[in-house]
Write an enzyme that holds these catalytic residues in place. Structure first.
Site, mmCIF file in Angstrom:
data_model
loop_
_atom_site.group_PDB
_atom_site.id
_atom_site.type_symbol
_atom_site.label_atom_id
_atom_site.label_comp_id
_atom_site.label_asym_id
_atom_site.label_seq_id
_atom_site.Cartn_x
_atom_site.Cartn_y
_atom_site.Cartn_z
ATOM 1 N N GLU A 45 5.754 8.356 -4.631
ATOM 2 C CA GLU A 45 6.392 9.609 -4.488
ATOM 3 C C GLU A 45 6.934 9.681 -3.231
ATOM 4 O O GLU A 45 6.961 8.390 -2.197
ATOM 5 C CB GLU A 45 5.273 10.590 -4.486
ATOM 6 C CG GLU A 45 4.720 10.587 -3.027
ATOM 7 C CD GLU A 45 3.634 9.602 -2.829
ATOM 8 O OE1 GLU A 45 3.397 8.848 -3.756
ATOM 9 O OE2 GLU A 45 3.243 9.535 -1.884
ATOM 10 N N LYS B 52 8.809 1.760 7.898
ATOM 11 C CA LYS B 52 8.231 1.530 6.647
ATOM 12 C C LYS B 52 8.595 0.346 5.934
ATOM 13 O O LYS B 52 8.123 -0.091 4.988
ATOM 14 C CB LYS B 52 8.574 2.872 5.812
ATOM 15 C CG LYS B 52 7.699 3.970 6.488
ATOM 16 C CD LYS B 52 7.998 5.202 5.491
ATOM 17 C CE LYS B 52 7.205 6.262 5.767
ATOM 18 N NZ LYS B 52 7.436 6.995 7.097
ATOM 19 N N SER C 174 8.659 4.369 16.151
ATOM 20 C CA SER C 174 8.386 3.956 14.889
ATOM 21 C C SER C 174 9.798 4.140 13.831
ATOM 22 O O SER C 174 9.846 3.513 12.860
ATOM 23 C CB SER C 174 7.455 4.883 13.992
ATOM 24 O OG SER C 174 7.656 6.230 14.128
HETATM 25 C C1 LIG Z 1 6.872 7.978 7.704
HETATM 26 C C2 LIG Z 1 7.024 7.729 9.070
HETATM 27 C C3 LIG Z 1 5.912 8.116 10.085
HETATM 28 C C4 LIG Z 1 4.532 8.349 9.533
HETATM 29 O O1 LIG Z 1 3.781 7.480 8.604
HETATM 30 P P1 LIG Z 1 2.651 6.669 9.530
HETATM 31 O O2 LIG Z 1 1.995 6.232 8.221
HETATM 32 O O3 LIG Z 1 1.743 7.565 10.015
HETATM 33 O O4 LIG Z 1 3.332 5.622 10.485
HETATM 34 C C5 LIG Z 1 6.147 7.875 11.319
HETATM 35 N N1 LIG Z 1 7.425 7.352 11.834
HETATM 36 C C6 LIG Z 1 8.422 7.168 10.842
HETATM 37 C C7 LIG Z 1 9.820 6.945 11.522
HETATM 38 C C8 LIG Z 1 8.414 7.310 9.739
HETATM 39 O O5 LIG Z 1 9.330 7.576 8.962
#
Ligand SMILES: *Cc1c(COP(=O)(O)O)cnc(C)c1O
Length: 401
Positions: free
Chosen positions: A117, A95, A384
């Site tokens: 938010e 993010k 992610s």
């Molecule tokens: C917020 C988040 C997601 C989901 O958001 P996407 O916009 O679908 O990428 C996925 N993995 C992590 C670690 C997150 O913090």
């Protein structure tokens, strides 16, 4: 429109095929178009490009490495699994990539306040971090229920100097926080900016957030080419709104030999009403200013959704994913809460990497498919984020606490 190359999407009006666009009141369209124009300007500006690139390197710690999960691959006895380590970024997830972009854009546009938010607090923490760095006030709206549940993130946001607005209306959760943040934004959209947390919302956000996240795929493609002189056979990522997935997929869209798989949360099962598999079970509609797949009831109201990973429970999904599903370039599959938990524990115990529950969905898909492939094949998983935030919850659930 469908003859546009993937890289040229969206079109001028912000459409990916029939999805995307600006389903907002006329005055707000004007504001969105100003944001788009400012964004197009800074994209051409060397100073901005250099600043963002140096922050990616020295602040976020990019490029994030690619790690061969050798023990896991051996156990599964099929394809080799590689992890793109977005969990190693500053603040622990992907993010920060788009939050830095949005905060720099806000500064460039002379905005006086960044508003957003947050549900579980991940977007809030990443945005508060980027705003502290850039030096711009940040206001995060958060449901009272979530404030109590996500104490560590609330504390981090306070330390980072952002203002938290507790939202007590309705169910005091994410949806109410969105309404509250949006109302604040509408008080002065010329001076404020609403920083959207994924590839969703009205044009230009799905495009802008994708472009900021595209660094993931760009690096991965280069890393794979250098290391193997070959692209991966499969690339997979979890899909909530879709930002980490599209960031990873973008670099591979024009390589049809690379199979792309987005993984949605099947929650307690696709045959229950407790999932969040929007592309799998939803239908084309509109939500939050965009045309996209939506999970909704007969009256067109968004359905309550569920996932063990709070970052994935969203009844809509990015317009580009909606397009890519119809087009067939990306396949969307799903993974249950239980499979996610199993993958969370397995990656922790076999590789010493605790993944975010969101990311564990993509890991679970790789674990499911790897045994059916041969050992020469490679699956690239976008990891992610890291799972520190989820460790207490999982430990309690499994009686390890
Ligand atoms: C917020 C988040 C997601 C989901 O958001 P996407 O916009 O679908 O990428 C996925 N993995 C992590 C670690 C997150 O913090």
């Amino acid at each position: 429109m469908s003859d546009l190359a993937f890289a040229e999407m969206p079109n001028q009006a912000g459409f990916f095929g029939e999805y995307g666009g600006q389903f907002v009141p006329e005055p707000l369209k004007e504001i969105m178009n100003q944001i788009n124009q400012a964004y197009e300007e800074i994209c051409q500006c060397d100073e901005f490009k250099t600043e963002l690139a140096s922050l990616f390197a020295d602040y976020v710690g990019r490029p994030s490495p690619i790690f061969h999960a050798k023990r896991l691959s051996e156990q599964l006895g099929g394809a080799q699994i590689y992890l793109k380590r977005e969990d190693l970024n500053h603040t622990g997830a992907h993010k920060i990539n788009h939050c830095l972009g949005e905060a720099l854009l806000a500064k460039y546009m002379g905005k006086t306040k960044v508003i957003a938010e947050t549900g579980a607090g991940q977007h809030g923490v990443a945005l508060a971090t980027a705003c502290a760095l850039v030096g711009i006030p940040c206001e995060i709206h958060m449901g009272q229920v979530d404030i109590e549940k996500e104490h560590p993130n609330v504390v981090k946001m306070r330390v980072l100097g952002c203002t938290i607005v507790p939202v007590t209306r309705g169910t005091a959760t994410l949806k109410d926080a969105v309404d509250s943040a949006f109302e604040e934004y509408l008080k002065d959209p010329h001076n404020f900016i609403y920083a959207i947390g994924s590839v969703v919302g009205p044009h230009p956000f799905p495009k802008m957030v994708r472009d900021f996240q595209a660094i993931i795929g760009k690096e991965a493609k280069q890393q794979f080419t250098q290391r193997f002189n070959q692209l991966p056979d499969y690339v997979t990522a979890c899909v909530g709104g879709g930002s980490n997935a599209i960031g990873m997929f973008s670099a591979f869209l024009e390589h049809p030999e690379v199979k792309l798989v987005g993984v949605e949360p099947a929650g307690k099962g696709l045959d229950t009403d407790q999932h969040s598999a929007t592309l799998t079970l939803g239908k084309p509609s509109t939500l939050h200013g965009m045309a996209c797949y939506v999970l909704e009831d007969e009256q067109g109201q968004p359905l309550p959704v569920h996932s063990i990973a709070s970052g994935l429970d969203y009844p809509g999904v990015g317009p580009q994913h909606s397009y890519l599903k119809d087009h067939g370039r990306v396949t969307y599959d799903s993974v249950t809460d239980q499979e996610c938990l199993d993958a969370f524990m397995r990656l922790s115990r076999v590789e010493g990497i605790i993944p975010a529950l969101e990311s564990a969905h993509a890991v679970a898909w790789a674990i499911r498919i790897a045994p059916s492939l041969d050992p020469e094949q490679r699956i690239l998983v976008n990891l992610s984020g890291r799972g520190d935030k989820d460790a207490d919850y999982v430990a309690n659930l499994l009686g390890l606490a």
